[in-house]
Design a protein around this motif. Sequence first.
Motif, PDB file in Angstrom:
ATOM      1  N   TYR A  89       1.091  19.858  33.780  1.00 17.10           N
ATOM      2  CA  TYR A  89       1.679  18.526  33.615  1.00 17.10           C
ATOM      3  C   TYR A  89       3.169  18.585  33.931  1.00 17.10           C
ATOM      4  N   ILE A  90       3.635  17.682  34.791  1.00 14.37           N
ATOM      5  CA  ILE A  90       5.040  17.657  35.200  1.00 14.37           C
ATOM      6  C   ILE A  90       5.598  16.255  34.986  1.00 14.37           C
ATOM      7  N   ARG A  91       6.833  16.204  34.502  1.00 16.59           N
ATOM      8  CA  ARG A  91       7.539  14.934  34.369  1.00 16.59           C
ATOM      9  C   ARG A  91       8.935  15.100  34.958  1.00 16.59           C
ATOM     10  N   GLU A  92       9.390  14.060  35.631  1.00 17.47           N
ATOM     11  CA  GLU A  92      10.743  14.038  36.183  1.00 17.47           C
ATOM     12  C   GLU A  92      11.577  13.044  35.396  1.00 17.47           C
ATOM     13  N   LEU A  93      12.754  13.469  34.991  1.00 15.47           N
ATOM     14  CA  LEU A  93      13.702  12.573  34.332  1.00 15.47           C
ATOM     15  C   LEU A  93      14.886  12.372  35.261  1.00 15.47           C
ATOM     16  N   TYR A  94      15.273  11.137  35.462  1.00 11.05           N
ATOM     17  CA  TYR A  94      16.453  10.828  36.259  1.00 11.05           C
ATOM     18  C   TYR A  94      17.570  10.447  35.296  1.00 11.05           C
ATOM     19  N   ILE A  95      18.618  11.246  35.285  1.00  8.14           N
ATOM     20  CA  ILE A  95      19.730  11.014  34.365  1.00  8.14           C
ATOM     21  C   ILE A  95      20.962  10.671  35.193  1.00  8.14           C
ATOM     22  N   PRO A  96      21.503   9.460  35.028  1.00  8.66           N
ATOM     23  CA  PRO A  96      22.698   9.088  35.801  1.00  8.66           C
ATOM     24  C   PRO A  96      23.932   9.814  35.275  1.00  8.66           C
ATOM     25  N   LYS A  97      24.696  10.406  36.174  1.00 12.63           N
ATOM     26  CA  LYS A  97      25.912  11.116  35.775  1.00 12.63           C
ATOM     27  C   LYS A  97      27.021  10.188  35.297  1.00 12.63           C
ATOM     28  N   PRO A  98      27.217   9.021  35.934  1.00 10.67           N
ATOM     29  CA  PRO A  98      28.352   8.185  35.523  1.00 10.67           C
ATOM     30  C   PRO A  98      28.307   7.711  34.075  1.00 10.67           C
ATOM     31  N   GLY A  99      27.172   7.756  33.431  1.00 12.03           N
ATOM     32  CA  GLY A  99      27.073   7.274  32.059  1.00 12.03           C
ATOM     33  C   GLY A  99      27.542   8.259  31.008  1.00 12.03           C
ATOM     34  N   LYS A 152       4.098  18.282  24.409  1.00  8.84           N
ATOM     35  CA  LYS A 152       5.190  19.237  24.630  1.00  8.84           C
ATOM     36  C   LYS A 152       6.247  18.656  25.567  1.00  8.84           C
ATOM     37  N   VAL A 153       5.809  17.963  26.601  1.00 10.95           N
ATOM     38  CA  VAL A 153       6.759  17.357  27.542  1.00 10.95           C
ATOM     39  C   VAL A 153       7.525  16.221  26.862  1.00 10.95           C
ATOM     40  N   ASP A 154       6.853  15.442  26.026  1.00 10.24           N
ATOM     41  CA  ASP A 154       7.552  14.400  25.254  1.00 10.24           C
ATOM     42  C   ASP A 154       8.595  15.024  24.325  1.00 10.24           C
ATOM     43  N   LEU A 155       8.234  16.135  23.702  1.00 13.74           N
ATOM     44  CA  LEU A 155       9.169  16.842  22.824  1.00 13.74           C
ATOM     45  C   LEU A 155      10.371  17.356  23.615  1.00 13.74           C
ATOM     46  N   ALA A 156      10.124  17.889  24.801  1.00  6.40           N
ATOM     47  CA  ALA A 156      11.219  18.372  25.647  1.00  6.40           C
ATOM     48  C   ALA A 156      12.132  17.219  26.057  1.00  6.40           C
ATOM     49  N   GLU A 157      11.553  16.077  26.377  1.00  9.22           N
ATOM     50  CA  GLU A 157      12.365  14.909  26.740  1.00  9.22           C
ATOM     51  C   GLU A 157      13.225  14.464  25.557  1.00  9.22           C
ATOM     52  N   LYS A 158      12.655  14.492  24.366  1.00  7.29           N
ATOM     53  CA  LYS A 158      13.421  14.134  23.171  1.00  7.29           C
ATOM     54  C   LYS A 158      14.568  15.125  22.950  1.00  7.29           C
ATOM     55  N   CYS A 159      14.301  16.406  23.143  1.00  2.00           N
ATOM     56  CA  CYS A 159      15.351  17.424  22.988  1.00  2.00           C
ATOM     57  C   CYS A 159      16.474  17.223  24.000  1.00  2.00           C
ATOM     58  N   ILE A 160      16.116  16.913  25.227  1.00  2.00           N
ATOM     59  CA  ILE A 160      17.124  16.665  26.262  1.00  2.00           C
ATOM     60  C   ILE A 160      17.986  15.473  25.876  1.00  2.00           C
ATOM     61  N   ASN A 161      17.359  14.416  25.396  1.00  2.99           N
ATOM     62  CA  ASN A 161      18.123  13.241  24.963  1.00  2.99           C
ATOM     63  C   ASN A 161      19.016  13.563  23.769  1.00  2.99           C
ATOM     64  N   ASP A 162      18.539  14.418  22.864  1.00  3.57           N
ATOM     65  CA  ASP A 162      19.362  14.824  21.719  1.00  3.57           C
ATOM     66  C   ASP A 162      20.581  15.623  22.165  1.00  3.57           C
ATOM     67  N   VAL A 163      20.404  16.495  23.141  1.00  2.98           N
ATOM     68  CA  VAL A 163      21.524  17.301  23.636  1.00  2.98           C
ATOM     69  C   VAL A 163      22.540  16.424  24.362  1.00  2.98           C
ATOM     70  N   LEU A 164      22.072  15.421  25.074  1.00  2.00           N
ATOM     71  CA  LEU A 164      22.979  14.552  25.829  1.00  2.00           C
ATOM     72  C   LEU A 164      23.671  13.506  24.957  1.00  2.00           C
ATOM     73  N   HIS A 165      23.132  13.249  23.792  1.00  2.00           N
ATOM     74  CA  HIS A 165      23.659  12.189  22.927  1.00  2.00           C
ATOM     75  C   HIS A 165      24.957  12.624  22.238  1.00  2.00           C
ATOM     76  N   ILE A 166      25.936  11.736  22.243  1.00  2.00           N
ATOM     77  CA  ILE A 166      27.167  11.949  21.476  1.00  2.00           C
ATOM     78  C   ILE A 166      27.126  10.969  20.310  1.00  2.00           C
ATOM     79  N   PRO A 167      27.307  11.454  19.077  1.00  2.00           N
ATOM     80  CA  PRO A 167      27.226  10.568  17.915  1.00  2.00           C
ATOM     81  C   PRO A 167      28.280   9.461  17.951  1.00  2.00           C
ATOM     82  N   VAL A 168      28.018   8.422  17.193  1.00  2.00           N
ATOM     83  CA  VAL A 168      28.915   7.272  17.135  1.00  2.00           C
ATOM     84  C   VAL A 168      30.285   7.671  16.592  1.00  2.00           C
ATOM     85  N   ASN A 169      30.313   8.642  15.672  1.00  2.00           N
ATOM     86  CA  ASN A 169      31.592   9.044  15.089  1.00  2.00           C
ATOM     87  C   ASN A 169      32.466   9.820  16.075  1.00  2.00           C
TER      88      ASN A 169
END
Length: 172
Positions: free
Chosen positions: A63-73, A127-144
Motif C-alpha cells: 500500500y502506497i500513499r503520496e502526500l503533497y506538502i506545500p513549502k510556502p506554508g 499504518k499509513v494513516d498513522l504515518a500521515e498523522k505523525c508527519i502532520n504532528d512533526v510539521l505542526h507548530i503549536p499556537v504558543n
Amino acid sequence: MSSVNDSRYLLDIQKKMEAMLKYQKPEERDQKLLQYYIDELFTFPCFRTTVVPPPAFGIFVYYIRELYIPKPGYPYNVKMRLIGPRGSTIKRMEAFCQCSIIVHPVNYDHVIVYIACEDYINVARWKVDLAEKCINDVLHIPVNGRDVIYQMQMAELAVRNGTYENRMMHIY
C-alpha cells in the motif's frame, strides 16, 4: 501538550542532557550508551506511545500513499524537518509506524512524501494513516509558538556533533 507540560518536558530533557555530557568527549565516547541516551531523550512524545494495529484480514498488499506538502506554508525547510538530524526523525517515524517513508522535494513549491507499507489491507491502511498523522504532528507548530521539535532536533544535532552547550531554553 500544554505549555506547562512542554516546560516540564524540556526541563527533564535538559537535566538528562547535562548528566549525559560526560559521554560526549570523543576520546571517551561510548557509542552505544550515547545512542541510547539520544534515543531516550530526543524521541518526540507522539512516538513514545504504544499503538496496536487492528486485527488483520483481507489480502496482503503493498500500500502506497503520496502526500503533497506545500513549502510556502511553513516557516522552515519541510524536507529537513521531516528527515531530522542525520535522518533520526524519519527513522523514528518509520520504526513507530512500521512503514517506509521517503521525502522527495519537487521544485520550490512542494515536497512529496511517499509512505509505503506491506501488510494486510486494513493493517497497511492503518499504518499509513498513522504515518500521515505523525508527519502532520512533526510539521505542526503549536499556537504558543514554542517549537519543541526544532529545539529537540537542534539539541540532538549538537550532542551528535559533540558541541552541546546547554542550548535548551532555561525554564524557571
